[in-house]
Scaffold this motif. Structure first.
Motif, PDB file in Angstrom:
ATOM      1  N   ARG A   9     -10.191  42.689   5.337  1.00  0.00           N
ATOM      2  CA  ARG A   9      -9.337  41.655   4.372  1.00  0.00           C
ATOM      3  C   ARG A   9      -8.939  40.748   4.404  1.00  0.00           C
ATOM      4  O   ARG A   9      -8.308  40.288   3.779  1.00  0.00           O
ATOM      5  CB  ARG A   9      -8.299  42.965   5.497  1.00  0.00           C
ATOM      6  N   SER A  10     -10.118  39.728   4.638  1.00  0.00           N
ATOM      7  CA  SER A  10     -10.066  38.315   4.762  1.00  0.00           C
ATOM      8  C   SER A  10     -10.134  37.323   3.610  1.00  0.00           C
ATOM      9  O   SER A  10      -9.151  36.824   3.381  1.00  0.00           O
ATOM     10  CB  SER A  10     -10.420  37.713   6.507  1.00  0.00           C
ATOM     11  N   LEU A  11     -10.767  38.664   2.582  1.00  0.00           N
ATOM     12  CA  LEU A  11     -11.286  37.799   1.180  1.00  0.00           C
ATOM     13  C   LEU A  11      -9.953  38.379   0.336  1.00  0.00           C
ATOM     14  O   LEU A  11      -9.267  39.582   0.547  1.00  0.00           O
ATOM     15  CB  LEU A  11     -12.789  38.857   1.519  1.00  0.00           C
ATOM     16  N   PRO A  12      -9.849  37.689  -0.893  1.00  0.00           N
ATOM     17  CA  PRO A  12      -9.149  37.916  -2.276  1.00  0.00           C
ATOM     18  C   PRO A  12      -9.766  38.807  -2.191  1.00  0.00           C
ATOM     19  O   PRO A  12     -11.449  39.458  -2.358  1.00  0.00           O
ATOM     20  CB  PRO A  12      -9.239  36.979  -2.467  1.00  0.00           C
ATOM     21  N   PRO A  13      -8.651  40.199  -2.127  1.00  0.00           N
ATOM     22  CA  PRO A  13      -9.214  40.856  -3.243  1.00  0.00           C
ATOM     23  C   PRO A  13      -9.304  41.545  -4.533  1.00  0.00           C
ATOM     24  O   PRO A  13      -9.162  40.506  -5.204  1.00  0.00           O
ATOM     25  CB  PRO A  13      -7.986  42.184  -2.758  1.00  0.00           C
ATOM     26  N   PRO A  14     -10.277  42.038  -5.244  1.00  0.00           N
ATOM     27  CA  PRO A  14     -10.133  41.652  -6.067  1.00  0.00           C
ATOM     28  C   PRO A  14      -9.619  42.562  -7.038  1.00  0.00           C
ATOM     29  O   PRO A  14      -8.441  43.230  -6.800  1.00  0.00           O
ATOM     30  CB  PRO A  14     -11.786  42.800  -5.984  1.00  0.00           C
ATOM     31  N   PRO A  15      -9.679  41.955  -8.338  1.00  0.00           N
ATOM     32  CA  PRO A  15      -8.206  42.462  -9.534  1.00  0.00           C
ATOM     33  C   PRO A  15      -8.748  44.147  -8.985  1.00  0.00           C
ATOM     34  O   PRO A  15      -9.443  44.745  -9.684  1.00  0.00           O
ATOM     35  CB  PRO A  15      -8.761  41.949 -10.711  1.00  0.00           C
ATOM     36  N   LEU A  16      -7.530  44.895  -9.692  1.00  0.00           N
ATOM     37  CA  LEU A  16      -7.581  46.542  -9.657  1.00  0.00           C
ATOM     38  C   LEU A  16      -8.158  46.985 -10.786  1.00  0.00           C
ATOM     39  O   LEU A  16      -9.263  47.495 -10.641  1.00  0.00           O
ATOM     40  CB  LEU A  16      -6.395  46.906 -10.372  1.00  0.00           C
ATOM     41  N   ILE A  52      -8.844  62.710 -17.896  1.00  0.00           N
ATOM     42  CA  ILE A  52      -8.026  61.525 -16.571  1.00  0.00           C
ATOM     43  C   ILE A  52      -8.106  61.682 -15.142  1.00  0.00           C
ATOM     44  O   ILE A  52      -8.413  60.319 -15.010  1.00  0.00           O
ATOM     45  CB  ILE A  52      -6.342  62.119 -16.979  1.00  0.00           C
ATOM     46  N   THR A  56      -9.884  58.840 -13.680  1.00  0.00           N
ATOM     47  CA  THR A  56      -9.058  57.964 -12.452  1.00  0.00           C
ATOM     48  C   THR A  56     -10.137  58.687 -10.857  1.00  0.00           C
ATOM     49  O   THR A  56      -9.978  56.930 -10.271  1.00  0.00           O
ATOM     50  CB  THR A  56      -8.360  58.948 -12.044  1.00  0.00           C
ATOM     51  N   CYS A  59     -12.300  54.668 -10.908  1.00  0.00           N
ATOM     52  CA  CYS A  59     -11.353  53.867 -11.158  1.00  0.00           C
ATOM     53  C   CYS A  59     -11.708  53.649  -9.502  1.00  0.00           C
ATOM     54  O   CYS A  59     -11.799  52.408  -8.903  1.00  0.00           O
ATOM     55  CB  CYS A  59     -10.350  53.894 -12.155  1.00  0.00           C
ATOM     56  N   PHE A  60     -10.923  54.773  -8.987  1.00  0.00           N
ATOM     57  CA  PHE A  60     -10.985  54.175  -7.329  1.00  0.00           C
ATOM     58  C   PHE A  60     -12.081  53.858  -6.732  1.00  0.00           C
ATOM     59  O   PHE A  60     -11.664  52.891  -5.342  1.00  0.00           O
ATOM     60  CB  PHE A  60     -10.297  55.623  -7.299  1.00  0.00           C
ATOM     61  N   TYR A  63     -13.599  51.062  -7.206  1.00  0.00           N
ATOM     62  CA  TYR A  63     -12.371  49.697  -6.567  1.00  0.00           C
ATOM     63  C   TYR A  63     -13.294  49.581  -5.523  1.00  0.00           C
ATOM     64  O   TYR A  63     -13.062  48.965  -4.334  1.00  0.00           O
ATOM     65  CB  TYR A  63     -11.095  50.065  -6.477  1.00  0.00           C
ATOM     66  N   LYS A  67     -15.327  46.685  -3.538  1.00  0.00           N
ATOM     67  CA  LYS A  67     -14.238  45.963  -1.953  1.00  0.00           C
ATOM     68  C   LYS A  67     -15.364  45.788  -1.601  1.00  0.00           C
ATOM     69  O   LYS A  67     -16.138  44.555  -0.427  1.00  0.00           O
ATOM     70  CB  LYS A  67     -13.267  46.273  -1.800  1.00  0.00           C
TER      71      LYS A  67
ATOM     72  N   HIS B  60      -3.735  48.218  -2.966  1.00  0.00           N
ATOM     73  CA  HIS B  60      -4.202  46.853  -3.774  1.00  0.00           C
ATOM     74  C   HIS B  60      -3.466  45.970  -3.197  1.00  0.00           C
ATOM     75  O   HIS B  60      -3.495  44.787  -2.800  1.00  0.00           O
ATOM     76  CB  HIS B  60      -4.265  46.839  -5.254  1.00  0.00           C
ATOM     77  N   TYR B  67      -4.007  39.577   2.179  1.00  0.00           N
ATOM     78  CA  TYR B  67      -4.742  38.687   2.652  1.00  0.00           C
ATOM     79  C   TYR B  67      -4.207  37.377   2.173  1.00  0.00           C
ATOM     80  O   TYR B  67      -4.719  36.114   3.037  1.00  0.00           O
ATOM     81  CB  TYR B  67      -5.892  38.751   0.669  1.00  0.00           C
ATOM     82  N   ARG B  70      -3.593  36.401   6.301  1.00  0.00           N
ATOM     83  CA  ARG B  70      -4.491  35.745   6.522  1.00  0.00           C
ATOM     84  C   ARG B  70      -4.773  34.595   5.826  1.00  0.00           C
ATOM     85  O   ARG B  70      -5.122  33.747   7.431  1.00  0.00           O
ATOM     86  CB  ARG B  70      -5.455  36.585   6.355  1.00  0.00           C
TER      87      ARG B  70
END
Lengths: 96, 82
Positions: A9-16, A52, A56, A59-60, A63, A67, B60, B67, B70
């Motif tokens: 969680r210290s990493l920048p999260p990827p875009p959705l 759909i 979905t 996508c989930f 994602y 990560k 998200h 993030y 932190r």
């Protein structure tokens, strides 16, 4: 090991909508269309709820997988840079 | 050959497709009713999709907030990495 350790969680999260989630969402949609084709239903117009849902889920899952992939790559990079830091002799730039 | 097979089936010596419990021929499918919507299935599918999207977007946003939090905590001591 956990799927996503806390330090990830210290990493920048990827875009959705990243390459993993878009591709797996597309794959889920395709599998819904394939299901329509195998059951001899109209391919696009039938089972929109199914299309759909499958998209979905794709996508989930995509994602979460992206990560985890980014975390594994960051971990390896960190170990690599730590090694370089601890062995400066092997990584002389100008003299070697 | 087909007539012979029909005869054998009439004698009850060869199981017809509905009688085969363990195999399922691709040519004999159950009768699906695609005309009337399966409203329970539709409702469950849409509900699950909505729940999954909500979960994904919430996760998200939480990831982004965590993030940023932190990053503030770290105070960005090292200048070499992002």
């Amino acid at each position: 090991m956990a799927f996503l350790p806390d330090e990830s969680r210290s990493l920048p999260p990827p875009p959705l909508l990243n390459k993993g989630s878009v591709w797996l969402g597309f794959a889920g949609w395709m599998s819904a269309l394939l299901d329509n084709a195998f059951n001899q239903r109209p391919i696009f117009r039938a089972g929109v709820h199914r299309q759909i849902l499958f998209a979905t889920v794709g996508c989930f899952v995509g994602y979460q997988l992206v990560k985890r992939a980014e975390y594994m790559h960051a971990k390896v990079d960190r170990e690599l840079f730590e090694y370089i830091r601890h062995h400066p002799v092997d990584f002389h730039t100008a003299t070697g | 050959m087909a007539a012979g097979l029909r005869a054998v089936r009439r004698w009850g010596l060869v199981a017809t497709a509905p009688g085969l419990a363990f195999t399922r021929s691709a040519f004999v499918v159950k009768k699906v009713n695609n005309v009337q919507p399966n409203w329970l299935g539709v409702g469950l599918a849409f509900g699950t999709s909505a729940a999954l999207w909500a979960l994904l977007i919430k996760q998200h946003n939480e990831d982004v907030m965590e993030y940023e939090r932190r990053k503030q905590e770290r105070g960005h001591k090292c200048t070499g990495c992002s």
